[in-house]
Write an enzyme that holds these catalytic residues in place. Structure first.
Site, PDB file in Angstrom:
ATOM      1  N   HIS A 108       0.797  -1.222   0.000  1.00  0.00           N
ATOM      2  CA  HIS A 108       0.000   0.000   0.000  1.00  0.00           C
ATOM      3  C   HIS A 108       0.832   1.275   0.000  1.00  0.00           C
ATOM      4  O   HIS A 108       0.285   2.367  -0.136  1.00  0.00           O
ATOM      5  CB  HIS A 108      -0.982  -0.020   1.184  1.00  0.00           C
ATOM      6  CG  HIS A 108      -2.332   0.530   0.851  1.00  0.00           C
ATOM      7  ND1 HIS A 108      -3.445   0.339   1.637  1.00  0.00           N
ATOM      8  CD2 HIS A 108      -2.762   1.291  -0.192  1.00  0.00           C
ATOM      9  CE1 HIS A 108      -4.484   0.952   1.085  1.00  0.00           C
ATOM     10  NE2 HIS A 108      -4.094   1.547  -0.022  1.00  0.00           N
ATOM     11  N   ASP A 131      -9.693  -0.235   4.396  1.00  0.00           N
ATOM     12  CA  ASP A 131      -8.507  -0.866   4.987  1.00  0.00           C
ATOM     13  C   ASP A 131      -8.833  -1.326   6.405  1.00  0.00           C
ATOM     14  O   ASP A 131      -9.672  -0.725   7.075  1.00  0.00           O
ATOM     15  CB  ASP A 131      -7.377   0.195   5.046  1.00  0.00           C
ATOM     16  CG  ASP A 131      -5.986  -0.403   4.951  1.00  0.00           C
ATOM     17  OD1 ASP A 131      -5.704  -1.351   5.704  1.00  0.00           O
ATOM     18  OD2 ASP A 131      -5.185   0.087   4.133  1.00  0.00           O
ATOM     19  N   ASP A 258      -6.979  -6.314   2.766  1.00  0.00           N
ATOM     20  CA  ASP A 258      -7.043  -6.738   4.176  1.00  0.00           C
ATOM     21  C   ASP A 258      -8.208  -6.089   4.923  1.00  0.00           C
ATOM     22  O   ASP A 258      -8.483  -6.431   6.082  1.00  0.00           O
ATOM     23  CB  ASP A 258      -5.700  -6.564   4.899  1.00  0.00           C
ATOM     24  CG  ASP A 258      -5.342  -5.132   5.262  1.00  0.00           C
ATOM     25  OD1 ASP A 258      -6.224  -4.275   5.353  1.00  0.00           O
ATOM     26  OD2 ASP A 258      -4.133  -4.877   5.471  1.00  0.00           O
TER      27      ASP A 258
END
Ligand code: MN
Length: 332
Positions: A108, A131, A258
């Site tokens: 990221h 996120d 994630d």
């Protein structure tokens, strides 16, 4: 296909494959984009009516860093700076041509480049960051020193990054607004992003230093608590009301897989239980597509080296379907 207010016809998505893992310690996240493309992403997006541009992955082999010792605790600042600065040029080029850049990562930290790329063309855009983590540590607050946990603080120009900012990330500034300071004739840096342009969804693993930063800067965040409380439909409405009240500003969507629950997307570097369901993740993308305002999209942190073959395939498939949902795939 529905309208895209800011893109030129014929609507073109430029897939920017960034097999890069220098912003975090685990090997393998750099294989993510290769798996996503091999899974048929190009044809899938074509079948939604997009013209698709994909000219191979960007390997950044020309960016050689002779020794890259940490600065304080911050790891690989030279490499991450070199790669993400190159990414910003690539993304900026696509945005300038009226294409929709779809960056597939990779870790990221790449968002340093993707956000500057789209915000260079659309300075009044908003950023929707999906996120489990806030990725807003500074060089001062970070425990790990991994730059994939720090991109948002650098994009906002927050204090605490003095040790790396001027030396390695001086390019990370809103272009075209270089105001000269009359007194010292020194160009003034303007952050790429202001706190009001940013909203988070999906947070559930936020460091103490990051909580303080979010609070002090009045940054809007919808954690999993709010997703549970209000439902994802209402959360999307509130998130858009905050950063895009009249639904007329360009949107950059940066989606870290994630954010999804590990049962949905297991192959990622820093999984955290209690995440978004499959449908909640897709609903976010669908709701953004419905606005017709999307100008930049990141799908990040798919790591095919983690977990077994079945988990990898599952995660890669989810990455592809999130991209399709953001680009117009509907259930009916
Ligand atoms: Mn992230």
């Amino acid at each position: 296909m529905s309208t895209h207010r800011f893109l030129t016809e014929p609507h073109t998505v430029a897939i920017v494959g960034c097999p890069f893992s220098g912003g975090q310690p685990r090997p393998g996240v750099d294989k993510g984009p290769i798996h996503l493309v091999n899974a048929g992403l190009v044809d899938q997006l074509k079948s939604l009516g997009w013209a698709v541009e994909f000219a191979g992955h960007h390997l950044f082999e020309d960016i050689s860093v002779q020794g890259d010792p940490p600065v304080g605790i911050v790891k690989r600042p030279r490499l991450v700076s070199g790669v993400t600065s190159a990414v910003s040029q690539i993304i900026g080029g696509h945005a300038a041509q009226g294409r929709l850049p779809l960056t597939i990562g990779g870790d990221h930290s790449l968002a340093l480049g993707t956000i500057l790329g789209t915000f260079g063309k659309y300075p009044n855009a908003c950023l929707i960051w999906i996120d489990a983590h806030a990725d807003i540590n500074t060089a001062t607050t970070t425990d790990s020193g991994n730059l994939h946990g720090m991109p948002v603080s650098l994009l906002l120009g927050l204090p605490g990054n003095e040790s790396i900012e001027d030396t390695y990330f001086s390019w990370l500034t809103q272009p075209g607004v270089g105001i000269t300071n009359g007194e010292h004739n020194k160009p003034t840096k303007r952050p790429v992003l202001t706190p009001a342009q940013l909203v988070y969804i999906g947070l559930r693993d936020v460091d103490a230093g990051e909580r303080a930063i979010l609070r002090q800067n009045g940054i809007k965040a919808f954690s999993m608590h709010e997703v549970d409380k209000f439902g994802i439909g209402k959360v999307m409405e509130m998130a858009l009301d905050h950063v895009n009240p009249n639904r007329d500003l360009p949107i950059h969507l940066s989606f870290d897989v994630d954010a999804l629950d590990p049962s949905v997307a297991p192959s990622t570097g820093t999984p955290v239980r209690g995440g978004l369901t499959f449908r909640e993740g897709h609903y976010i993308c669908e709701a953004i597509h419905e606005t017709g305002l999307l100008v930049g999209l990141d799908i990040m942190e798919v790591n095919p080296s983690l977990e077994d073959e079945g988990s990898v395939q599952q995660t890669v498939k989810v990455g592809c379907s999130l991209a399709r949902a953001a680009l117009g795939e509907t259930l009916l």
